[in-house]
Design a protein around this motif. Structure first.
Motif, PDB file in Angstrom:
ATOM      1  N   PHE C  54       0.363  -1.087   0.025  1.00  0.00           N
ATOM      2  CA  PHE C  54       0.335  -0.177  -0.087  1.00  0.00           C
ATOM      3  C   PHE C  54       0.811   1.028   0.198  1.00  0.00           C
ATOM      4  N   LEU C  55       0.183   2.420  -0.802  1.00  0.00           N
ATOM      5  CA  LEU C  55       1.617   3.306  -0.306  1.00  0.00           C
ATOM      6  C   LEU C  55       0.215   4.637  -0.487  1.00  0.00           C
ATOM      7  N   VAL C  56       0.640   6.028  -0.346  1.00  0.00           N
ATOM      8  CA  VAL C  56       0.616   7.233  -1.067  1.00  0.00           C
ATOM      9  C   VAL C  56       1.224   7.466  -1.422  1.00  0.00           C
ATOM     10  N   ARG C  57       0.695   7.315  -3.159  1.00  0.00           N
ATOM     11  CA  ARG C  57       1.207   7.673  -4.307  1.00  0.00           C
ATOM     12  C   ARG C  57       1.164   9.027  -3.971  1.00  0.00           C
ATOM     13  N   ARG C  58       0.582   9.524  -4.324  1.00  0.00           N
ATOM     14  CA  ARG C  58       0.011  11.445  -4.474  1.00  0.00           C
ATOM     15  C   ARG C  58       0.331  12.064  -3.019  1.00  0.00           C
ATOM     16  N   MET C  59      -0.091  13.419  -2.506  1.00  0.00           N
ATOM     17  CA  MET C  59       0.072  14.090  -1.729  1.00  0.00           C
ATOM     18  C   MET C  59       0.139  15.398  -2.335  1.00  0.00           C
ATOM     19  N   ARG C  60      -0.722  16.224  -2.825  1.00  0.00           N
ATOM     20  CA  ARG C  60      -0.412  17.081  -3.510  1.00  0.00           C
ATOM     21  C   ARG C  60      -1.073  19.182  -2.758  1.00  0.00           C
ATOM     22  N   LEU C  61      -0.411  19.693  -2.644  1.00  0.00           N
ATOM     23  CA  LEU C  61      -0.868  20.982  -2.148  1.00  0.00           C
ATOM     24  C   LEU C  61      -0.580  21.616  -3.232  1.00  0.00           C
ATOM     25  N   ARG C  62      -1.770  22.848  -4.025  1.00  0.00           N
ATOM     26  CA  ARG C  62      -1.257  23.991  -4.851  1.00  0.00           C
ATOM     27  C   ARG C  62      -2.198  24.684  -4.680  1.00  0.00           C
ATOM     28  N   SER C  63      -1.817  25.908  -5.353  1.00  0.00           N
ATOM     29  CA  SER C  63      -1.884  27.621  -5.357  1.00  0.00           C
ATOM     30  C   SER C  63      -1.641  28.010  -6.809  1.00  0.00           C
ATOM     31  N   PHE C  64      -2.680  28.885  -6.963  1.00  0.00           N
ATOM     32  CA  PHE C  64      -2.530  29.416  -8.261  1.00  0.00           C
ATOM     33  C   PHE C  64      -3.407  31.142  -8.395  1.00  0.00           C
ATOM     34  N   TYR C  74       0.781  33.351 -10.606  1.00  0.00           N
ATOM     35  CA  TYR C  74       1.712  32.584 -10.643  1.00  0.00           C
ATOM     36  C   TYR C  74       1.238  31.516 -10.142  1.00  0.00           C
ATOM     37  N   GLN C  75       1.980  30.633 -10.384  1.00  0.00           N
ATOM     38  CA  GLN C  75       1.368  29.201  -9.547  1.00  0.00           C
ATOM     39  C   GLN C  75       2.454  28.404  -8.580  1.00  0.00           C
ATOM     40  N   PHE C  76       2.081  27.607  -7.900  1.00  0.00           N
ATOM     41  CA  PHE C  76       3.480  26.532  -6.724  1.00  0.00           C
ATOM     42  C   PHE C  76       2.313  25.277  -7.047  1.00  0.00           C
ATOM     43  N   GLN C  77       3.430  24.118  -6.582  1.00  0.00           N
ATOM     44  CA  GLN C  77       2.693  23.337  -6.116  1.00  0.00           C
ATOM     45  C   GLN C  77       4.026  22.423  -5.092  1.00  0.00           C
ATOM     46  N   LEU C  78       3.536  21.860  -4.275  1.00  0.00           N
ATOM     47  CA  LEU C  78       4.151  20.613  -3.394  1.00  0.00           C
ATOM     48  C   LEU C  78       3.724  19.661  -3.152  1.00  0.00           C
ATOM     49  N   GLY C  79       4.610  18.300  -3.377  1.00  0.00           N
ATOM     50  CA  GLY C  79       4.492  16.493  -3.148  1.00  0.00           C
ATOM     51  C   GLY C  79       5.228  16.197  -2.003  1.00  0.00           C
ATOM     52  N   PHE C  80       4.103  15.776  -1.405  1.00  0.00           N
ATOM     53  CA  PHE C  80       4.731  15.452  -0.251  1.00  0.00           C
ATOM     54  C   PHE C  80       4.854  13.612  -0.098  1.00  0.00           C
ATOM     55  N   ALA C  81       4.327  13.358  -1.267  1.00  0.00           N
ATOM     56  CA  ALA C  81       4.798  11.797  -1.306  1.00  0.00           C
ATOM     57  C   ALA C  81       6.444  10.871  -1.630  1.00  0.00           C
ATOM     58  N   ARG C  82       6.396  10.009  -0.846  1.00  0.00           N
ATOM     59  CA  ARG C  82       7.743   9.592  -1.301  1.00  0.00           C
ATOM     60  C   ARG C  82       8.253   9.256  -2.628  1.00  0.00           C
ATOM     61  N   GLY C  83       7.213   8.729  -3.541  1.00  0.00           N
ATOM     62  CA  GLY C  83       7.436   8.526  -4.863  1.00  0.00           C
ATOM     63  C   GLY C  83       7.798   9.378  -5.750  1.00  0.00           C
ATOM     64  N   ASP C  84       7.498  11.213  -4.952  1.00  0.00           N
ATOM     65  CA  ASP C  84       7.355  11.897  -5.993  1.00  0.00           C
ATOM     66  C   ASP C  84       8.584  12.993  -5.210  1.00  0.00           C
ATOM     67  N   PHE C  92      17.921  14.243  -2.564  1.00  0.00           N
ATOM     68  CA  PHE C  92      17.084  15.294  -1.551  1.00  0.00           C
ATOM     69  C   PHE C  92      15.771  14.895  -1.491  1.00  0.00           C
ATOM     70  N   TYR C  93      15.454  15.200  -1.017  1.00  0.00           N
ATOM     71  CA  TYR C  93      13.711  14.515  -0.328  1.00  0.00           C
ATOM     72  C   TYR C  93      12.684  16.038  -1.689  1.00  0.00           C
ATOM     73  N   ASN C  94      13.070  16.209  -3.108  1.00  0.00           N
ATOM     74  CA  ASN C  94      12.433  17.366  -3.534  1.00  0.00           C
ATOM     75  C   ASN C  94      10.919  17.360  -3.826  1.00  0.00           C
ATOM     76  N   VAL C  95      10.677  18.021  -2.510  1.00  0.00           N
ATOM     77  CA  VAL C  95       9.128  18.591  -2.314  1.00  0.00           C
ATOM     78  C   VAL C  95       8.132  19.615  -3.494  1.00  0.00           C
ATOM     79  N   LEU C  96       9.374  20.214  -4.212  1.00  0.00           N
ATOM     80  CA  LEU C  96       9.249  21.511  -5.494  1.00  0.00           C
ATOM     81  C   LEU C  96       8.677  20.861  -6.383  1.00  0.00           C
ATOM     82  N   ARG C  97       7.724  21.401  -6.696  1.00  0.00           N
ATOM     83  CA  ARG C  97       6.867  21.048  -8.530  1.00  0.00           C
ATOM     84  C   ARG C  97       7.145  21.881  -8.814  1.00  0.00           C
ATOM     85  N   ASP C  98       6.228  22.902  -8.726  1.00  0.00           N
ATOM     86  CA  ASP C  98       5.643  23.751  -9.853  1.00  0.00           C
ATOM     87  C   ASP C  98       5.882  25.174  -8.793  1.00  0.00           C
TER      88      ASP C  98
END
Lengths: 378, 378, 378
Positions: C54-64, C74-84, C92-98
């Motif tokens: 079982f896994l949390v494949r994606r857990m995302r927060l975003r704002s625009f 503007y737009q930003f997105q953070l991803g907190f799941a390991r697979g992201d 490194f644990y790269n949570v910054l997506r956009d």
């Protein structure tokens, strides 16, 4: 369990962010964010380009507010860009920047506990979102006291006649941003500020550039001292892990003047260490940069919110450190277009770096750096 | 694409956080945050201080709500403090704590999928923000089932006469918080709770201390069992990677009593492993702590929301494990001032640790630990 | 400093999230989140199960949103799941997506700077929250251009007669998501899209499946090209660090057709590299996967929002690469129940993988993969 009695108001302000407050004014929660997107071009001294890059330099979320009573406040800040995470030195992706609780027993006295900036050099304490160059100076990078976990005391008041004085102190781990090492040593920091001509407009002593075009001259003079006992990192609160421990003493003085669109800022920092050169079993060296830093920057803002600035920065190691490190001078010219105060702005600057004590260990070289940066936020 | 029909209400509640709900009540989004800032002082058994530190122990953001229908809920939680990230064992800065979706087909039955706490010992399931000591016990640290990714089933009901019973089960990876290893084994966990005197006030069986000063005696008795097949980590869901795999069986029982400001909590945990001692090619050892944990804590809260508490904790390894690890006893006294329930509080505690089976491998020592902690949040 | 003039409205929309806007419409901030929770079952070709997780494949927060003027967004997105987080490759644990800023000087032209997706293959550009299989294809995983930091230009317009054309370009680091390496090379990407039958309903060319059941046939044909100069990673913007540098050329074409619940998507990608095989001093190999990717998927959605889909994916290395890697075919069948568009849905799919060029280096094997996934968000 919530009901109408908990109704809250919602405000959105161009420089103060999103504000949620209970109608009875006992609770207030504020949210802000900002990002700095940058292009960098690097060349050697002859102008041969050896580095082109784009990056998200900063991507921050922050919140502050009060909880139940106006004199019990909190503040936290998260930074998600790689350059903020300090992976190289901390060994982990450290997104937590501030997490601090303040209590204000009287109008002038404020007590804090948690993680936030130490009262060190002014440029470090001023937000990275309110700088007039694309980034802070090399002197700051080398000698700043950064953030630390500890307890904080601020006393702010005025003498009769309007001269303001601010006293700031902290006892903290001395290891930096929620670091994973602790020992019996702590860091002790104190700072005094004098504002002989009274307060700056809109707290202008804590943002760069004279954006408000002060109608009368404003001046702030400050001196700070920090004693870091049993430091484990090269810069105390920042830098790589030393191979031993060292006490670190840092003396800081800075001065800020603003008037009619003109701003002048200068800082001088001197650092001493009890054990600056540390070696491991393989005789590898890691050192505390003992020496002095000097940063002087001046700017003029046109009434159309276009600002021009120049900066001179010098870091110079003590004699003893010359085997290990370099003396460096940087000359920078900058232009900034403020679209909406420091919240939305375009910045560009050009730096020439002159390395005086070249050595093979460090491979520091003379060269040029061009930066263009866009910042947006609320 | 949004319009007036999507208008939402905004609430701000001192213990329930920020609430955004659609006016037709089909959507609700809740946000909360909290931080725990701490000072720690450690000494050896003779009182010689060898460790002073400040830290942000926890900095959490969480959200829950329902989406389109009240029986389809979600919940997520992020933790940004170093101590929550489990870098040492996971090898990465694991900020994701909860991310789970629940569906409630009937009033009593709830089904979940995602990442959240397993139904293990009560102290672990109670939020770290609702503890009566600065942190959980050593027994919990050694034996808890922590969080896991999987599917979850809860059935909550009452017998005629008002006796409540809760049944909880989970099938999960057995590897812990979104871990990066998977194999053919899973973990199976079940728990039963009996509340012979009916429900606690304000769900008081899931926060520590009798903050509500129960007017009649309340009791909860629970037993849980977990079988972790092909576990790869020393504690199943937590701990370092083993050099092999092992099945792990954990039996848990706990009991909670509250009445008139008095609270008593006790838990007993027993763990067995099929292959507790694992070695690598260099003959280094990594082990599952087979043995038992006991934690007993009692507290009394004065009507002015000042609480005193005492705790006794013992962890004892099985005979077979004595080559590798220690038996430890901890004695703790605590005082807590609840300013606003568990949301704003001051906590302090003093612990004496007595290591019974000292051994050179671990370097565990007798000593004292003093903690002072401030918590704020909504 | 905020006052009544800053009053803001609050909206909550089932597919567009939380919206905070100033009453004078000069500011708007939008927040969204989503999570994907998954169960996976893997077996060898004979059906022997060797992996359950079982896994949390994606857990995302975003704002625009927009700040002060509607054409500055503007737009930003953070991803907190390991697979992201891409720990394996980024270190490194790269949570910054956009984190990107857009400026729209005219109705048709948009300029951007920061970190976001490059205009590569359509499946990559379509959000992971709007896919019709539990995840994207193997062809995408191998050849996609991912995100990058840089500058972006979009020009969108229509010919007379209603045929839409979109031109997209980017100059970027070529190193991927805020990577920690830079050199003198950059990446140059361009893309053209033609929509001969005009716009898709609800921008349906950028979500998968014909959820809207187009009333007339809709088609989009696209071609893209990317030149990545001095790439340092195996996939340019993604993948492990190479032992040297290589230029990488990627040609992409894709086509999307939707009508009456039926959708067909095909993409073909061809990649060449100037120096595909890189070795370190120990003669270990790291390579750019030169070769071709093909992905074809078709789906039909019943009026009750139940969709069935099939997919065929093939990746084939160039002759030169056969020493290092495999050719792989994947066959997938999927069923999706859309509860609330792509925001709340249940997905399941079954994949058979056929490895044509088996080799010991990679240990890739034939086998089955079953996935069940629940997605919720706003």
């Amino acid at each position: 369990q919530t009901n109408d009695q908990d109704e809250a108001s919602l405000l959105l302000h161009e420089t103060d962010g999103i504000n949620i407050a209970s109608l009875d004014s006992t609770y207030q929660i504020n949210f802000r964010f900002r990002m700095q997107n940058r292009f960098e071009l690097g060349s050697d001294a002859s102008g041969n380009i050896n580095r082109k890059t784009f990056l998200v330099r900063r991507m921050r979320l922050r919140s502050f507010g009060y909880l139940g009573r106006k004199n019990l406040t909190y503040q936290f800040q998260l930074g998600f860009a790689r350059g903020d995470a300090d992976i190289e030195n901390s060994g982990f992706y450290n997104v937590l920047r501030d997490a601090v609780i303040f209590y204000k027993p009287t109008r002038n006295l404020e007590l804090g506990m948690g993680l936030t900036k130490l009262p060190g050099n002014r440029q470090r304490v001023i937000s990275s979102g309110e700088q007039q160059f694309a980034d802070r100076s090399l002197s700051n990078a080398t000698f700043n006291l950064d953030r630390d976990a500890g307890v904080f005391v601020y006393y702010r008041n005025k003498f009769k006649g309007g001269v303001r004085y601010n006293l700031m102190g902290a006892i903290s781990t001395g290891k930096g941003r929620n670091f994973d090492v602790s020992n019996a040593g702590l860091a002790y920091t104190g700072k005094v500020e004098l504002l002989p001509f009274g307060d700056f407009t809109l707290r202008g002593d804590y943002f760069e550039g004279d954006w408000v075009r002060e109608k009368s001259p404003k001046l702030s003079i400050a001196a700070a001292y920090s004693f870091n006992e049993d430091a484990v990192r090269a810069g105390g609160q920042i830098g790589e892990k030393l191979y031993g421990i060292s006490d670190i003493n840092t003396f800081i003085s800075d001065i800020l003047f603003k008037y009619s669109g003109f701003a002048l800022y200068a800082e001088y920092i001197k650092r001493d260490a009890s054990n600056p050169l540390t070696y491991n079993a393989d005789n590898d060296l890691r050192y505390v940069y003992e020496g002095t830093g000097l940063n002087i920057q001046a700017s003029y803002m046109l009434p159309v919110y276009l600002e021009f600035a120049a900066r001179y920065t010098a870091i110079t190691p003590d004699k003893e450190l010359e085997v290990a490190t370099t003396a460096t001078r940087q000359y920078t010219l900058a232009a900034t277009r403020y679209v909406r105060w420091h919240r939305v702005k375009l910045q560009t600057d050009l730096t020439y770096q002159d390395v005086l004590l070249k050595n093979d260990i460090l491979n520091s070289k003379d060269g040029w750096l061009f930066r263009f940066q866009v910042e947006v936020g609320i």
